[in-house]
Design a protein around this motif. Structure first.
Motif, PDB file in Angstrom:
ATOM      1  N   LEU A 144       0.832  -1.203   0.000  1.00 21.50           N
ATOM      2  CA  LEU A 144       0.000   0.000   0.000  1.00 21.50           C
ATOM      3  C   LEU A 144       0.865   1.250   0.000  1.00 21.50           C
ATOM      4  N   SER A 145       1.938   1.243   0.762  1.00 18.62           N
ATOM      5  CA  SER A 145       2.803   2.416   0.837  1.00 18.62           C
ATOM      6  C   SER A 145       3.415   2.750  -0.520  1.00 18.62           C
ATOM      7  N   SER A 146       3.929   1.734  -1.223  1.00 17.85           N
ATOM      8  CA  SER A 146       4.541   2.017  -2.525  1.00 17.85           C
ATOM      9  C   SER A 146       3.484   2.411  -3.553  1.00 17.85           C
ATOM     10  N   LEU A 147       2.283   1.853  -3.445  1.00 19.16           N
ATOM     11  CA  LEU A 147       1.210   2.210  -4.371  1.00 19.16           C
ATOM     12  C   LEU A 147       0.771   3.658  -4.167  1.00 19.16           C
ATOM     13  N   LEU A 148       0.797   4.126  -2.929  1.00 18.65           N
ATOM     14  CA  LEU A 148       0.425   5.513  -2.655  1.00 18.65           C
ATOM     15  C   LEU A 148       1.518   6.496  -3.068  1.00 18.65           C
ATOM     16  N   LEU A 153       0.349  -0.299 -10.653  1.00 19.82           N
ATOM     17  CA  LEU A 153      -0.384  -1.546 -10.881  1.00 19.82           C
ATOM     18  C   LEU A 153      -1.014  -1.624 -12.269  1.00 19.82           C
ATOM     19  N   SER A 154      -0.872  -0.613 -13.073  1.00 16.13           N
ATOM     20  CA  SER A 154      -1.515  -0.500 -14.384  1.00 16.13           C
ATOM     21  C   SER A 154      -3.022  -0.328 -14.213  1.00 16.13           C
ATOM     22  N   ASN A 155      -3.702  -0.029 -15.302  1.00 13.94           N
ATOM     23  CA  ASN A 155      -5.136   0.264 -15.224  1.00 13.94           C
ATOM     24  C   ASN A 155      -5.985  -0.962 -14.937  1.00 13.94           C
ATOM     25  N   TYR A 180      -6.856   3.888 -10.260  1.00 15.35           N
ATOM     26  CA  TYR A 180      -5.896   4.063  -9.158  1.00 15.35           C
ATOM     27  C   TYR A 180      -6.626   3.982  -7.823  1.00 15.35           C
ATOM     28  N   ASP A 181      -7.726   4.690  -7.717  1.00 19.57           N
ATOM     29  CA  ASP A 181      -8.533   4.661  -6.501  1.00 19.57           C
ATOM     30  C   ASP A 181      -9.018   3.244  -6.191  1.00 19.57           C
ATOM     31  N   MET A 182      -9.434   2.513  -7.231  1.00 16.79           N
ATOM     32  CA  MET A 182      -9.937   1.152  -7.029  1.00 16.79           C
ATOM     33  C   MET A 182      -8.862   0.256  -6.452  1.00 16.79           C
ATOM     34  N   TRP A 183      -7.656   0.292  -7.033  1.00 16.02           N
ATOM     35  CA  TRP A 183      -6.608  -0.622  -6.567  1.00 16.02           C
ATOM     36  C   TRP A 183      -6.060  -0.202  -5.216  1.00 16.02           C
ATOM     37  N   VAL A 184      -6.068   1.085  -4.909  1.00 19.21           N
ATOM     38  CA  VAL A 184      -5.699   1.503  -3.552  1.00 19.21           C
ATOM     39  C   VAL A 184      -6.663   0.895  -2.539  1.00 19.21           C
ATOM     40  N   ARG A 185      -7.953   0.942  -2.841  1.00 19.97           N
ATOM     41  CA  ARG A 185      -8.940   0.382  -1.912  1.00 19.97           C
ATOM     42  C   ARG A 185      -8.820  -1.141  -1.814  1.00 19.97           C
ATOM     43  N   VAL A 186      -8.533  -1.792  -2.951  1.00 16.66           N
ATOM     44  CA  VAL A 186      -8.356  -3.247  -2.934  1.00 16.66           C
ATOM     45  C   VAL A 186      -7.149  -3.637  -2.079  1.00 16.66           C
ATOM     46  N   HIS A 222      -7.580  14.642  -9.119  1.00 21.96           N
ATOM     47  CA  HIS A 222      -6.406  14.269  -8.322  1.00 21.96           C
ATOM     48  C   HIS A 222      -6.516  14.840  -6.917  1.00 21.96           C
ATOM     49  N   LYS A 223      -6.946  16.072  -6.820  1.00 20.42           N
ATOM     50  CA  LYS A 223      -7.153  16.679  -5.500  1.00 20.42           C
ATOM     51  C   LYS A 223      -8.159  15.870  -4.695  1.00 20.42           C
TER      52      LYS A 223
END
Length: 300
Positions: A144-148, A153-155, A180-186, A222-223
């Protein structure tokens, strides 16, 4: 493939709007997969051209293709969510209507899938029309840290449909950064993701019809994305998100600011951006060559 092995159903979702030629190319790339058990759910987001007619004529009798049409345009995320809700597969993954799967994509993702990971994705090919390059072609466990820090992770990813349903699918309120939002939540909910080096997804950027993911409200989105996930972000994550915003705005970067930014990682990305700003004329020539070829450099 071994006919004795159990191959769970994979549901592929695809939104489309007003570009049926590219949509058919994307659909055909899914139908030639060497993975033996698939369904493709195509959702026409109320196209105003002949998309719906052509899709029905070409694929209406194909048992592996399920066609849906939105009564009014609601955007790509609503179309994806409808497909995921209608899907019958144990796993889901997506394709954009202007992109393509390589023939082994689904089999390579499935072989790499392990429930200890939240999802699995791959490197991908960025195709400019004349030149292509491969991105993120390295095996990696993505925390999660590196993803943020950066969307790596690609689309598109292969994920349990049940996990997507638990998280209520894509956020239809975001104008951009929905994947991006979806994979962060996953990843936040189910643990680190796995990325495999085998690049099996082709992103076509050489055409002149805007990509679904492009939006004039990108900066606002993005904001909104940062505010939504701020509680998960370290200071390093926040600084890297602000650097990404700086890149979107194409702001100049001083050497002193570059060195300060490098304290938060992603040094190669930041140096490339710094040099690109200093050699902007060369960057323009490079992009024109990628999209139009050598002959295109001499055309006005």
């Amino acid at each position: 493939m071994n006919s004795q092995q159990h191959w769970p159903l994979i549901s592929v979702y695809m939104p489309t709007y007003n570009r049926v030629v590219m949509a058919c190319r994307a659909i055909d790339s899914v139908l030639v997969q060497d993975y033996p058990n698939i369904e493709l759910l195509v959702v026409d987001d109320a196209s105003t051209d002949d998309t719906w007619r052509v899709l029905n004529e070409r694929y209406g009798q194909n048992s592996r293709v399920r066609l849906f049409r939105q009564p009014e345009g609601r955007g790509a995320c609503a179309a994806r969510n409808r497909a995921i809700n209608e899907a019958q597969g144990e796993f889901v993954t997506g394709i954009d209507d202007d992109d393509e799967f390589l023939p082994h994509r689904l089999s390579s993702l499935y072989r790499a899938y392990d429930p200890q990971y939240s999802c699995v994705c791959s490197g991908y090919i960025w195709h400019y029309g004349n030149v292509q390059k491969t991105l993120f072609s390295r095996d990696e466990t993505v925390s999660l840290s590196s993803l943020l820090d950066l969307h790596t992770l690609s689309n598109q990813a292969l994920v349990s449909r049940e996990r997507m349903l638990q998280l209520h699918g894509f956020d239809e309120g975001l104008a951009a950064f929905q994947d991006y939002d979806m994979w962060v939540r996953v990843v936040a909910a189910f643990g680190p993701a796995r990325r495999i080096s085998d690049a099996s997804y082709q992103v076509n950027v050489g055409h002149e019809l805007g990509r679904i993911t492009n939006s004039p409200k990108r900066l606002d989105a993005h904001k909104q994305f940062v505010a939504k996930h701020r509680s998960l972000m370290s200071e390093r994550n926040l600084q890297n998100q602000m650097f990404y915003r700086l890149m979107m705005e194409k702001q100049p970067l001083s050497l002193l600011e570059l060195l300060r930014q490098c304290r938060f990682g992603l040094a190669s990305l930041k140096w490339r951006y710094y040099l690109k700003q200093k050699l902007s004329w060369l960057s323009g020539i490079r992009l024109k060559f990628f999209s139009k070829g050598l002959a295109g450099l001499f055309k006005k």
